[in-house]
Design an enzyme around this catalytic site. Sequence first.
Site, PDB file in Angstrom:
ATOM      1  N   GLU A 308       3.189  46.999 -10.700  1.00  0.00           N
ATOM      2  CA  GLU A 308       1.878  46.857 -11.413  1.00  0.00           C
ATOM      3  C   GLU A 308       0.638  47.189 -10.667  1.00  0.00           C
ATOM      4  OE1 GLU A 308       2.591  42.559 -12.598  1.00  0.00           O
ATOM      5  OE2 GLU A 308       3.086  43.405 -14.619  1.00  0.00           O
ATOM      6  N   ASP A 380      10.674  39.128 -17.516  1.00  0.00           N
ATOM      7  CA  ASP A 380       9.728  38.365 -17.360  1.00  0.00           C
ATOM      8  C   ASP A 380       9.665  37.221 -17.780  1.00  0.00           C
ATOM      9  OD1 ASP A 380       7.225  38.064 -15.749  1.00  0.00           O
ATOM     10  OD2 ASP A 380       6.103  39.297 -17.328  1.00  0.00           O
ATOM     11  N   GLU A 408       3.709  30.219 -18.992  1.00  0.00           N
ATOM     12  CA  GLU A 408       3.008  31.514 -19.402  1.00  0.00           C
ATOM     13  C   GLU A 408       3.405  31.863 -20.694  1.00  0.00           C
ATOM     14  OE1 GLU A 408       3.697  35.072 -16.978  1.00  0.00           O
ATOM     15  OE2 GLU A 408       2.738  36.281 -18.100  1.00  0.00           O
TER      16      GLU A 408
HETATM   17  C1  GCU Z   1       3.844  38.666 -15.146  1.00  0.00           C
HETATM   18  C2  GCU Z   1       2.577  37.940 -15.389  1.00  0.00           C
HETATM   19  C3  GCU Z   1       1.580  38.944 -14.341  1.00  0.00           C
HETATM   20  C4  GCU Z   1       2.370  38.677 -13.022  1.00  0.00           C
HETATM   21  C5  GCU Z   1       3.572  39.362 -12.879  1.00  0.00           C
HETATM   22  C6  GCU Z   1       4.075  38.988 -11.648  1.00  0.00           C
HETATM   23  O1  GCU Z   1       4.166  39.830 -15.574  1.00  0.00           O
HETATM   24  O2  GCU Z   1       2.135  38.233 -16.791  1.00  0.00           O
HETATM   25  O3  GCU Z   1       0.258  38.116 -14.503  1.00  0.00           O
HETATM   26  O4  GCU Z   1       1.361  39.644 -12.136  1.00  0.00           O
HETATM   27  O5  GCU Z   1       4.387  38.661 -13.893  1.00  0.00           O
HETATM   28  O6  GCU Z   1       5.338  38.348 -11.516  1.00  0.00           O
HETATM   29  O7  GCU Z   1       3.738  39.585 -10.703  1.00  0.00           O
END
Ligand code: GCU
Length: 698
Positions: A308, A380, A408
């Site tokens: 990410e 996730d 979440e």
């Molecule tokens: C999920 C979450 C993100 C977070 C990611 C992670 O995707 O929505 O906010 O950064 O998990 O575990 O790093």
Amino acid sequence: PLDEYDDCWLRYDRVGDDAPRESYRRRCLHAYVSTGAPELAAVRDELRRGIGGILGREPHLWQHPPRSVDGFLAVGTPEEMEVVADSVDTDAVAELADGGFHLRATEWEGSPVLVVTAPTDRGLVYGTFALLRRLALGRPIDDLDRFEEPATPDRVIDHWDNPFRRSVERGYAGPSLIDVGELPALRDRYEEYARLLSSVGINGVVLNNVNTEIPSRPSANAAMDAFAGWQLLATDRLDDLAPLASVFRRYGVRLYLSVNFGAPETLGGLDTADPTDPAVEEWWAEKADEVYERIPDFGGFLVKADSEGQPGPYDYGADHVDGANVLARALAPHSGRVWWRAFVYGSHADRAVQQYETFAPLDGAFHDAVTLQVKNGPIDFQPREPVSPVFGQLPETDLGLELQITGEYTGQHVHACYHVPMWKEVLEFDTDPEGVGGGEGDGDGTRVKDLLRGPGSGIAGVGAPGEDPSWTGHYLAQANLYGFGRLAWDPDLSTEAITDEWTGQTFGTGPTVAEPVTDVLHESWPAVIDYTTGGLGLLHMMYNGEARLENHYDPAPEEWPGYTGASADGIGVDRNARGNGYAQQYPEAIAARYDDPETCPEELLLFFHHLAWDRELADGRTVVQTLYDNCFRGVARAERLRERWRDLDGRIDDRRFRHVAERLEEQVLQARRWRDSLVDFFYDHSGIPDEDCRVPRT
Ligand code: GCU
């Protein structure tokens, strides 16, 4: 104590007539507690609060064994206290794992004594909390003879807090509890928080977000305020953290930091963060020395790399072993650990297959001081996912299970959703049903919980608490924080046992209170699964936009077609031999079970298979009809939560009653919205109306 903050499960209300109050009084109103270590000050404070609340009178604290009284409590290690050494099997105590303790009711010089002992001061803190829990629940103590030790060495809460901004990624309980610039002023709050963690056996806190965004590299989560956490590693910030570490230390809780893999560049001014570069190696080693000079019991670093938008070893042509090991070599001399997240994704069309493909080939190559932190499922934190195939298949790697305490994808603390049954499902999952791995389990293979027992393994929970007076935003979400700690300590505990404990301490033990609370908790996860997914293994039907409050909260089933696989001919994703082969990542027996729609558990069916809308399931109903029925069942369940909670009117305090009642009201409305959105979606694609004429909606 902070008046405005809720005491959660540490309310220590006066116990009623059905509790053995007489023996509590005899054995607890006088306490001989050893002195010295900071942890023992925490023990004394807790006894004052706990006994003071439960019996209505604070214990008298002695510096020596009181001979003039008719019974007392003794808290100390056998080395420090003769009365303890005389009263227990000292060899058995010495063998307990770090954090372990022994509670024993016995007699000493003719009078009743209750002993709380442990090989370490930390164990005395846990033992004290365990004793107070028993008392708060009105359980007998006269025959106590109990040894306990944590199943896994590291039980850590991962905050996704963004320091300096005080925001919390995926936090639904107000601003961050941690204000790095204001440590002394917030001492009381930290202490209250450390008590909550310690009382359930959590022994580590990662202070900052895994998204430790650096200015030159905005992450995919820029909208989430992922910000500046990397700066905590700067020398003057470390100076700020030291006093916070000492507050937590009293309660046996160690600090960890989430670090950015690019820190040697951004913070250190090097021109690379290449893990194979000697200058980078040296930078990390010096940084670790700096940290440990200030915080000698520092836990270690948590890293999200190559995921990410975060930098990682791939940026330098290196791999995750190179990346994790350079940090491990820096921390190992200080007994610190690297928690290296397996949540690496970006390059695959279906995220599900990526983790196993990335990490299985690296098995055996990680440094001893690395724990690979793996989310429970391959996607996730969805309301329900299969267990990640990484579990059980990396025998030479220390694993940490990552669970999400914060809600979440389960209603963001507007909805009630008790995660403990979900976590039990994960922990009890048999990764090796044929026992081919020679299992450490109970004869039928190796369950996830068995993989977490050895040194180097652990459990991490992505945190929920914030500054809201309830700590968690929804009073019932406190049960998830409680349950996380209890399961991390003892994954053999049943959901029912944890619910009883939490409910009893939080609302009271009498059936007129405990039963409705229990019913609400136990029905909440099934309700959320039903109305947010249709109950057959679909996921990610939540809105994924940037508007913070709606993100991952509101229904948007059309949004990610790759996740639902909905088309005119059917629904679901072929993560099987006909499709992307995800099912084949599991050991053969599990792969075979998942690969065949006839044997695949119904609750995961559409996760593994794209099936025709009119395909008949085991009970004769079609796929689409089952989806409709489950969505309607979800709303009925949400309505039952609301009705059941009403039974508590007048039986618990008004504040908590109304807070939860209002949220359950909202949950029912939201459940209906979800149901309507999902059934429309199923109908639009399938064109098949509901047999009960509820869909299409008119
Ligand atoms: C999920 C979450 C993100 C977070 C990611 C992670 O995707 O929505 O906010 O950064 O998990 O575990 O790093």
